[in-house]
Every structure is written in C-alpha cells, then in structure tokens.
Design a protein around this motif. Structure first.
Motif, PDB file in Angstrom:
ATOM      1  N   GLY A  51      27.340  80.756  39.770  1.00 64.46           N
ATOM      2  CA  GLY A  51      27.510  81.855  40.708  1.00 64.46           C
ATOM      3  C   GLY A  51      28.939  82.285  40.943  1.00 64.46           C
ATOM      4  N   ALA A  52      29.900  81.448  40.589  1.00 62.99           N
ATOM      5  CA  ALA A  52      31.308  81.784  40.804  1.00 62.99           C
ATOM      6  C   ALA A  52      32.154  80.956  39.843  1.00 62.99           C
ATOM      7  CB  ALA A  52      31.717  81.499  42.244  1.00 62.99           C
ATOM      8  N   PRO A  53      33.305  81.474  39.440  1.00 61.63           N
ATOM      9  CA  PRO A  53      34.164  80.722  38.520  1.00 61.63           C
ATOM     10  C   PRO A  53      34.756  79.489  39.198  1.00 61.63           C
ATOM     11  CG  PRO A  53      35.302  82.666  39.319  1.00 61.63           C
ATOM     12  CD  PRO A  53      33.893  82.774  39.813  1.00 61.63           C
ATOM     13  N   ILE A  54      34.982  78.458  38.419  1.00 63.40           N
ATOM     14  CA  ILE A  54      35.643  77.246  38.899  1.00 63.40           C
ATOM     15  C   ILE A  54      37.085  77.289  38.408  1.00 63.40           C
ATOM     16  CG2 ILE A  54      35.668  74.723  38.830  1.00 63.40           C
ATOM     17  CD1 ILE A  54      32.635  74.879  38.223  1.00 63.40           C
ATOM     18  N   GLY A  55      38.009  77.039  39.321  1.00 59.20           N
ATOM     19  CA  GLY A  55      39.419  77.182  38.993  1.00 59.20           C
ATOM     20  C   GLY A  55      39.929  78.537  39.456  1.00 59.20           C
ATOM     21  N   ALA A  56      39.463  78.987  40.625  1.00 55.61           N
ATOM     22  CA  ALA A  56      39.825  80.320  41.111  1.00 55.61           C
ATOM     23  C   ALA A  56      40.056  80.308  42.615  1.00 55.61           C
ATOM     24  CB  ALA A  56      38.733  81.325  40.761  1.00 55.61           C
ATOM     25  N   ALA A  57      40.938  81.195  43.054  1.00 51.27           N
ATOM     26  CA  ALA A  57      41.170  81.454  44.475  1.00 51.27           C
ATOM     27  C   ALA A  57      40.828  82.912  44.720  1.00 51.27           C
ATOM     28  CB  ALA A  57      42.620  81.164  44.846  1.00 51.27           C
ATOM     29  N   MET A  58      40.016  83.177  45.744  1.00 49.60           N
ATOM     30  CA  MET A  58      39.437  84.511  45.942  1.00 49.60           C
ATOM     31  C   MET A  58      39.645  84.960  47.382  1.00 49.60           C
ATOM     32  SD  MET A  58      36.091  83.230  43.817  1.00 49.60           S
ATOM     33  CE  MET A  58      36.474  81.537  44.340  1.00 49.60           C
ATOM     34  N   LEU A  59      40.421  86.025  47.552  1.00 52.31           N
ATOM     35  CA  LEU A  59      40.780  86.526  48.879  1.00 52.31           C
ATOM     36  C   LEU A  59      39.912  87.723  49.243  1.00 52.31           C
ATOM     37  CD1 LEU A  59      42.802  86.312  51.279  1.00 52.31           C
ATOM     38  CD2 LEU A  59      44.202  88.001  50.070  1.00 52.31           C
ATOM     39  N   LEU A  88      30.887  81.219  47.136  1.00 53.84           N
ATOM     40  CA  LEU A  88      32.143  81.121  46.397  1.00 53.84           C
ATOM     41  C   LEU A  88      32.805  79.758  46.586  1.00 53.84           C
ATOM     42  CD1 LEU A  88      33.745  84.654  46.881  1.00 53.84           C
ATOM     43  CD2 LEU A  88      32.200  83.838  45.077  1.00 53.84           C
ATOM     44  N   VAL A  89      32.486  79.074  47.678  1.00 53.87           N
ATOM     45  CA  VAL A  89      32.978  77.704  47.893  1.00 53.87           C
ATOM     46  C   VAL A  89      32.050  76.698  47.228  1.00 53.87           C
ATOM     47  CG1 VAL A  89      33.570  75.965  49.629  1.00 53.87           C
ATOM     48  CG2 VAL A  89      34.038  78.392  50.069  1.00 53.87           C
ATOM     49  N   LYS A 139      41.608  87.309  57.026  1.00 54.05           N
ATOM     50  CA  LYS A 139      41.141  87.271  55.634  1.00 54.05           C
ATOM     51  C   LYS A 139      40.626  85.872  55.318  1.00 54.05           C
ATOM     52  CE  LYS A 139      42.877  91.421  55.099  1.00 54.05           C
ATOM     53  NZ  LYS A 139      42.024  92.607  55.055  1.00 54.05           N
ATOM     54  N   TYR A 140      39.702  85.807  54.355  1.00 55.59           N
ATOM     55  CA  TYR A 140      39.128  84.533  53.943  1.00 55.59           C
ATOM     56  C   TYR A 140      39.578  84.211  52.525  1.00 55.59           C
ATOM     57  CZ  TYR A 140      36.137  85.408  57.967  1.00 55.59           C
ATOM     58  OH  TYR A 140      35.672  85.668  59.228  1.00 55.59           O
ATOM     59  N   LEU A 141      40.277  83.095  52.378  1.00 55.43           N
ATOM     60  CA  LEU A 141      40.721  82.635  51.063  1.00 55.43           C
ATOM     61  C   LEU A 141      39.756  81.556  50.601  1.00 55.43           C
ATOM     62  CD1 LEU A 141      42.781  82.606  48.750  1.00 55.43           C
ATOM     63  CD2 LEU A 141      44.075  80.889  50.039  1.00 55.43           C
ATOM     64  N   HIS A 142      38.911  81.888  49.633  1.00 55.35           N
ATOM     65  CA  HIS A 142      37.953  80.944  49.067  1.00 55.35           C
ATOM     66  C   HIS A 142      38.603  80.220  47.900  1.00 55.35           C
ATOM     67  CE1 HIS A 142      35.859  84.509  50.664  1.00 55.35           C
ATOM     68  NE2 HIS A 142      34.822  83.736  50.938  1.00 55.35           N
ATOM     69  N   ARG A 143      38.555  78.905  47.917  1.00 59.40           N
ATOM     70  CA  ARG A 143      39.039  78.129  46.767  1.00 59.40           C
ATOM     71  C   ARG A 143      37.855  77.375  46.159  1.00 59.40           C
ATOM     72  NH1 ARG A 143      43.781  76.766  50.217  1.00 59.40           N
ATOM     73  NH2 ARG A 143      45.627  77.780  49.321  1.00 59.40           N
ATOM     74  N   LYS A 144      37.644  77.591  44.887  1.00 65.69           N
ATOM     75  CA  LYS A 144      36.598  76.869  44.144  1.00 65.69           C
ATOM     76  C   LYS A 144      37.272  76.192  42.957  1.00 65.69           C
ATOM     77  CE  LYS A 144      32.341  75.912  42.729  1.00 65.69           C
ATOM     78  NZ  LYS A 144      31.516  74.902  43.421  1.00 65.69           N
ATOM     79  N   GLY A 145      37.527  74.885  43.100  1.00 64.56           N
ATOM     80  CA  GLY A 145      38.249  74.192  42.040  1.00 64.56           C
ATOM     81  C   GLY A 145      39.683  74.665  41.932  1.00 64.56           C
ATOM     82  N   ALA A 146      40.294  74.956  43.065  1.00 73.74           N
ATOM     83  CA  ALA A 146      41.704  75.359  43.113  1.00 73.74           C
ATOM     84  C   ALA A 146      42.359  74.634  44.284  1.00 73.74           C
ATOM     85  CB  ALA A 146      41.843  76.869  43.278  1.00 73.74           C
ATOM     86  N   ALA A 147      43.446  73.949  44.019  1.00 69.89           N
ATOM     87  CA  ALA A 147      44.108  73.153  45.052  1.00 69.89           C
ATOM     88  C   ALA A 147      45.130  74.004  45.805  1.00 69.89           C
ATOM     89  CB  ALA A 147      44.799  71.947  44.415  1.00 69.89           C
TER      90      ALA A 147
END
Length: 354
Positions: A46-54, A62-63, A226-234
C-alpha cells in the motif's frame, strides 16, 4: 495536482520501478505535499518502504501496522567473547516475558512483550570495527547489541481498527489515532529495551541504557499542522541513527543532517532487493542451510526457521555501502562508526525451545 517527489539515490543504486511508481501514487493522494524516497526504497503493501511523506492529511496506512518499529543500540561489556559459544547462550526471544508489578506498559498491552518478531527484525551482537570519532560512547572494538523491533500486535491492532472502517483513507479523527499511535511508539521503544536486557543477562553482562534509539515507522506533526509519515525512514534532523546492513555485512551509525526536501529523514537499512519468494527460490539454488548459518564476515546466525534463513539472506538486500554513499553524496548523513555482526538472532532453534 500531485505532490512533488524527490529520490535520494544515485544511478548506481538498485531502485525498483514499482517502488518509484508507489511514490507517485502516494503523491497523488489528497493533501499530499511532498514524497522523499531514500536510497533503500522498495515496494511495500500500500505504500513504499524507505520513504518520508508530508501531507496536510493523516493517512494511517502510510505508517503501516508496525507502528514504532525502530533500531536501538546498547553498549555491552563481555570478557573474551567467543561467537559460537555466545550464539548458544541467546535466550528464546519468541517467548514473551511477564511485566514487573507496577511496570508502566503503554496501552496496557502485554501480548508479545519482550519478543523480537519475524520478518527483518533481529537482535545482533556486533563489534565496532571502525569509529570515525568517539561519538555516542562508541570506540573501536567495543561490543554493542543492536535491536530492531517494533510494536508487535499492538500496532497491527491500531491499523486494523482504522482500515476496517476507513480502508486506505485518512484518519477521521487524527487526535484519536495519534494518541493510540504514540502509545505504540512508546511500546516499541520499551520492547527494544526489554530485548536488550534479556540478551545482556543471558550473556552474563549488565543491561545498559541505549546510546541510539530511533523509530522509523511513525507519523509526526510538523509545521504546526502537517503530518510527516515515515515508513522505513529514520529521523534525519540531527539525531544519530544506526542504518542496518544485513546479518553478513556491516551496519553504520551516522550523524544526520537532512532537510525539508528529504522529509528530515534518512534511510533505515539496506532495503530489500528481492521479494521473499524470489529470495527463497534463488537462495535454495545457491546455498545450503549450514552455509547461511555462517556469514562472509565470520558471524553466526541463530535462526530456527529455515525459510526465514533464505528470505533474509544477505543477497536479498541492496548493498549497504551504496545506500550510505548515496546519503553522503546528497548531504543527508555522515558516518561516525561501523559495526560488524558477531551473532545475529532471528528465531530460536527448535531444540532449544522450552
């Protein structure tokens, strides 16, 4: 109009077109403002891994389900460490522990407490091979425990409660989601501490506080709304993080200095190069189980699940050296230490289960 997409990887990096396509799919969501893909980018559910999404809209999907997943580093002092003997002393980290009376357990969730989980989660005894500077208490030849784990069933429950009503859509009540989310983030951090404590005591060492503990699956409120979603991003906004290699390659502690275009984020690991199915098929054609229990760096792998051994083989991942080089080239991070595996724990051997 779709949000902007930035990819922080060189032409030499292995980035699947499906992962880039997922970034653009996310960029088309309502309220999305910017998507930053890290050099460990790969496709996810459903969402890429290794991404930050604002975004101006909060999207729980996305999480993902492993809210609070992260990596912590704990110093450990051992006398005359012999890898083979230490591998045999690791406890069964698939068996939960009971909380201490009065212990503050986030959300009161005790299922799976003190367990590492499956997939790419691990606990690793590693040696600091190179310290570019004495930072975070790391010196050359020191030993550390690296713990990669998350919120286990708690995060899964939180996402399921959302998707059963809203599917892949946004959170109808962001405050309610964030309250549950924050508990899962705290739970993940507590669980990493419990795992390190269990291993340290089993190896005859005193438990220690983490010198690094950063979460790479979470959402943060930035710029007030704003919402910063991190999925596999530190987090990459000045904190030190450990970017994991594989059980047969080094990992890197880096100082971070990523800006807005990178979603104030850096990579969280080497990133998968093969699907689990491909890794299983190709691995069985190239390696035996015993070959995978010893790595090219001479370390031991404790894993009672043969399928997982192949799925998590070092060859299933991108080159960690290239990931780090891309972060350095784009000015997102600077290495401060390199660790090399001594023993990597995935699951207990069946014969050792109690």
């Amino acid at each position: 109009m779709a949000a902007s997409v930035s990819l922080f990887a060189s032409p030499h990096s292995w980035i699947e077109s499906d992962a880039v396509a997922q970034c653009h799919q996310v960029a088309a969501l309502d309220g999305m403002e910017h998507v930053a893909g890290m050099p460990d980018l790969h496709p996810g559910k459903g969402a890429p891994i290794g991404a930050a999404m604002l975004s101006s809209v909060l999207y729980p999907l996305l999480v993902g389900s492993d809210i609070g997943c992260g990596i912590a580093v704990f110093p450990i002092a051992l006398k005359k460490p012999v890898p083979e003997k230490l591998a045999a002393r690791f406890p069964d980290l698939d068996v939960p522990v009971a909380p201490e009376p009065g212990e503050d357990i986030p959300a009161g969730y005790t299922d799976g407490l003190g367990t590492v989980g499956r997939g790419n989660h691990f606990v690793e005894l590693a040696r600091v091979q190179t310290a570019f500077a004495e930072r975070a208490g790391l010196r050359e030849r020191d030993l550390v425990l690296i713990v990669h784990s998350g919120s286990r069933g708690l995060g899964e429950r939180i996402l399921r409660e959302h998707t059963e009503v809203h599917g892949a859509g946004p959170a109808a009540d962001p405050e309610t989601y964030l309250k549950a989310h924050d508990e899962a983030v705290r739970w993940g951090s507590l669980n990493r501490r419990l795992l390190a404590e269990r291993v340290a005591l089993a190896l005859g060492a005193e438990p220690a506080e983490p010198i690094v503990d950063q979460c790479h699956n979470l959402v943060e409120v930035v710029d007030g709304s704003k919402y910063l979603h991190r999925k596999g991003a530190a987090p990459g906004d000045g904190k030190d993080v450990l970017i994991a290699g594989t059980r047969g390659t080094p990992s890197y502690v880096v100082a971070t200095h990523a800006g807005r275009e990178a979603g104030w984020s850096v990579a969280h690991g080497a990133g998968r190069k093969m699907s689990r199915a491909d890794a299983l098929k190709r691995g069985k054609a190239k390696h035996t189980v015993e070959e995978l229990r010893r790595t090219p760096v001479g370390s031991y792998v404790v894993c009672g699940d043969r399928q997982l051994l192949f799925e998590e083989a070092p060859t299933a991942y991108k080159r960690i050296e290239q990931v780090i080089a891309d972060l350095v080239t784009h000015g997102l991070a600077t290495p401060v230490a390199v660790t090399v595996p001594v023993v990597t724990y995935k699951t207990a051997e069946p014969k050792r289960r109690r």
